[in-house]
Scaffold this motif. Sequence first.
Motif, short mmCIF file in Angstrom:
data_model
loop_
_atom_site.label_atom_id
_atom_site.label_comp_id
_atom_site.label_asym_id
_atom_site.label_seq_id
_atom_site.Cartn_x
_atom_site.Cartn_y
_atom_site.Cartn_z
N LEU A 32 -27.17 -8.65 22.55
CA LEU A 32 -26.35 -9.84 22.75
C LEU A 32 -25.51 -9.73 24.03
CD1 LEU A 32 -24.92 -10.88 19.24
CD2 LEU A 32 -26.36 -12.24 20.76
N ASP A 33 -24.91 -8.55 24.21
CA ASP A 33 -24.09 -8.36 25.41
C ASP A 33 -24.95 -8.43 26.68
OD1 ASP A 33 -21.83 -8.06 23.86
OD2 ASP A 33 -21.97 -5.87 23.78
N LYS A 34 -26.17 -7.91 26.57
CA LYS A 34 -27.09 -7.97 27.71
C LYS A 34 -27.46 -9.42 28.03
CE LYS A 34 -29.09 -5.05 30.53
NZ LYS A 34 -28.24 -4.22 31.37
N TYR A 35 -27.65 -10.22 26.97
CA TYR A 35 -27.93 -11.65 27.15
C TYR A 35 -26.75 -12.33 27.84
CZ TYR A 35 -27.85 -16.59 25.95
OH TYR A 35 -27.74 -17.96 26.02
N ALA A 36 -25.54 -12.01 27.41
CA ALA A 36 -24.35 -12.64 28.00
C ALA A 36 -24.27 -12.35 29.50
CB ALA A 36 -23.09 -12.13 27.30
N ASP A 37 -24.67 -11.16 29.89
CA ASP A 37 -24.59 -10.77 31.30
C ASP A 37 -25.76 -11.31 32.13
OD1 ASP A 37 -22.26 -9.38 30.88
OD2 ASP A 37 -23.27 -7.46 30.57
N GLU A 38 -26.97 -11.26 31.57
CA GLU A 38 -28.15 -11.49 32.40
C GLU A 38 -29.08 -12.60 31.92
OE1 GLU A 38 -30.20 -7.86 33.33
OE2 GLU A 38 -28.33 -6.70 33.39
N GLY A 39 -28.99 -13.04 30.67
CA GLY A 39 -29.82 -14.14 30.23
C GLY A 39 -30.96 -13.75 29.31
N PRO A 92 -23.39 -31.53 26.41
CA PRO A 92 -22.35 -30.60 26.85
C PRO A 92 -22.88 -29.16 26.77
CG PRO A 92 -21.83 -31.49 24.69
CD PRO A 92 -23.01 -32.26 25.20
N PRO A 93 -22.75 -28.37 27.83
CA PRO A 93 -23.34 -27.03 27.82
C PRO A 93 -22.41 -25.97 27.25
CG PRO A 93 -22.46 -27.49 29.99
CD PRO A 93 -22.16 -28.71 29.15
N LEU A 94 -23.01 -24.88 26.78
CA LEU A 94 -22.26 -23.69 26.39
C LEU A 94 -22.64 -22.57 27.34
CD1 LEU A 94 -22.69 -23.64 22.50
CD2 LEU A 94 -20.66 -24.34 23.77
N THR A 95 -21.68 -21.75 27.72
CA THR A 95 -22.01 -20.58 28.54
C THR A 95 -22.69 -19.55 27.65
OG1 THR A 95 -19.93 -19.44 28.11
CG2 THR A 95 -19.98 -20.98 29.99
N VAL A 109 -22.86 -16.20 22.55
CA VAL A 109 -22.76 -14.86 21.95
C VAL A 109 -21.60 -14.83 20.95
CG1 VAL A 109 -22.14 -12.47 22.44
CG2 VAL A 109 -23.88 -13.61 23.82
N ASN A 110 -20.46 -15.39 21.33
CA ASN A 110 -19.29 -15.39 20.43
C ASN A 110 -19.58 -16.18 19.15
OD1 ASN A 110 -17.73 -13.82 22.12
ND2 ASN A 110 -16.87 -15.58 23.21
N ASN A 111 -20.33 -17.27 19.27
CA ASN A 111 -20.69 -18.05 18.08
C ASN A 111 -21.56 -17.24 17.13
OD1 ASN A 111 -19.28 -20.28 18.95
ND2 ASN A 111 -21.07 -21.33 19.82
N VAL A 112 -22.48 -16.44 17.69
CA VAL A 112 -23.34 -15.61 16.85
C VAL A 112 -22.51 -14.55 16.15
CG1 VAL A 112 -25.23 -13.94 16.86
CG2 VAL A 112 -25.40 -16.01 18.26
#
Length: 801
Positions: free
Chosen positions: A747-754, A715-718, A723-726
């Motif tokens: 972290l926010d940059k990861y959420a947006d772009e990977g 099962p995947p996580l977005t 980020v929310n888990n961290v």
Amino acid sequence: MGNTLISMGAKHQLSERDICTKYITPALQRAGWDIESQILEEVSFTDGKIFVRGKLTARGKRKRADYILYYNSNPIAIIEAKDNNHSVNAGIQQALEYARILDIPCVFSSNGDAFLFHDRTAKGMNIELELGLDQFPSPEELWNKFKIFKGIKTEEQERIISQEYYSDSSGRKPRYYQEIAINRTIEATVKGQNRILLVMATGTGKTYTAFQIVYRLWKARVKKRILFLADRNALIDQTKKNDFRHFGDKMTWVKKRQVDKSYEIFLALYQGLSGNEEEANIYKQFSPDFFDLVIIDECHRGSAKEDSAWREILEYFTNATHLGLTATPKETNEISNIEYFGDPIYTYSLKQGIDDGFLAPYRVVRVGLNIDLEGWRPPKGKLDKDGNLVEDRIYNRRDFDRNIVIEERTDTVARKVTEFLYGAGRFSKTIIFCVDIDHAERMRSALSRHNADLVRENYKYIMQITGDNDEGKKELDNFINPEEKYPVIATTSKLMSTGVDAQTCKVIVLDSNIQSMTEFKQIIGRGTRIREDFGKLYFTILDFRNVTDLFADPEFDGPPIRIKEASEEENLSTIEDEEEEFTNPIIDNVSGEEISVRKPPVRYPDNDTISYVREGSDKTYVSGVAVSVLVTREMYFDNEGRPITVSLKDHTREIITNHYSSMTDFLNRWNQSDKKAAIIKELEEQGVLVSALQDAVNRELDLFDLVCHVAFDQPPLTRKERVNNVKKRNYFTKYGEQSKKVLEALLDKYADEGIATIESAEVLSIDPLVNFGTPREIIDMFGGKENYTAALKDLESQLYA
């Protein structure tokens, strides 16, 4: 001795480059190799395949040889180096693969202790042997092996193949495949072969290759007078102004009835040398033995045909060496390149060019219109534009624009093309291939309506470029000139299908029922050139007629098939003609347009007063038909260039499970990798279409979750969920206030772009990280680069915990 320079323990600490510098290069010099003229180190011989992710592009790895050794302009040996933690033969398989590609006979691997020599000329058991560092062969020894490999037996042959390439102040040199094509042609020539065929994909530099062949043979005085034949003015003009310009006043374009024979290089059109009347046959002003070499450009056209007037020219100069150049050898019952020239001495295909990064990859968008997919039957009593009754039958895509014109269909195609260009860029150079000249004219009008704003600025935004349209033909040079803004869109039928060097063409639209594989390959070739300086790294094919089904045909990028007359004993059901319907199209010699031989207008004896066609035309023109798009889909191709016929998820699962034996294997690779971006690139090089997979599954997932979900059913996580888990773990407390804010921004940059974005060095120079100071200042917040790198790795481990 080289291997006593450093103690064994210290030697294991040296990098591969250190091994080259301290051991391998000195060994070559001691054997008599000149470091300036005979040794090339770290030779990248491909450009790296272009990968397309959405509208972004990236280059794959270049193929790079550690050493290539040259003698008399010929590459004769290759060496693959490894550091001293590897065995002496660790690089031999890679070196052998490169030697096969580069056509090199002598192959070496070394780790700085010795050389493993693989001799491709050897007989019996002596194919591989280990040599000490002081036993490397001299240039003359390896040159002798090269001559054996190439079958060079006389001093005269050796003199000719040793002729230097042409070089100018630009420093341009032949690419590796051009070098092979040039050398094989010269080798074949010096051995007395008089009919030679080179098959090289469109965009790979056939004319430049021909120039170097001519130059070396001409300079060696083997071929003193050369004739270059083509069948279009544009091809001769391009040749004279570009690659052949270095011949200067030694060259002439044969245009006039009276020929000046004082030149050495002659350029000519087939139809400029011959004609229906005997006095028009200018070629007979030359003696049959006047030319030593005749080059036939685009020889898949008339020159391959036995009863062609063009063949008369070749047969007249029969004692000369004839070199045929083509991207698409033509083999039908009537026409055979192979029958005339023999098998190609070298083939460089579209697939090879794309894999090497010399040609642009393509994506295919197929648009299915309702009347194309379902057919169209006129309602009872339907009248055409002239008030005539439309024949009651089912019409399909083979009829549209050839037998019957539905105005709404033309308008819908124009609207969808315009819609695509709004996303791709409205000044993306575009060629639209239509059924015939009438269709190209109507398509220009329809596109002008949908692009009225840009046409108002400059009417040349869209031009009809066909053989009958003088105004359009005058704009052909401007269309193919990267520096010229207009025209942007060209509608055509046949004129631009071949021999047009449209380097910046980004969109090819197929709205013609193309069945000939030769024509299809030529049309695809209009988009394969790369111009990075103009942002052209790939192109898109918009297919309205399912023409791209031909991609699945094994003939698409395979070797040509010879099809000749069958004997009575042969089963005719086993013979297939590549152009079943249009075996022998008639081509206008000047414009290159196909001239259609049309059936007479249909008349029905039961009602002589009803005409189903316009007077003077065999087409029925109708309007008031509801035309819509039933389906639009993008085709994907694997890393072998084949269309993917299974689902994208199944295709990806197969690649990943072939690459990683289990999920544990993948997790170990992921966790041990210093940079996750390297794994992304690795999988892309294996053929995983990351961006397309994200579109198909979920764009909010990164590669880690895509792989775990698609290949291992996890099962995947977005990215946002990760980020929310961290953030919930509150692990930031061990960092100072400013460092904590930097990590939160990452972290926010990861959420947006990977993950690839936050690993890049540039991330500290873009929003929102730039608000915390310069990259140096941000790194100093963590106590230096080592601590920043450790914090980033810690952040990644938290993300994927």
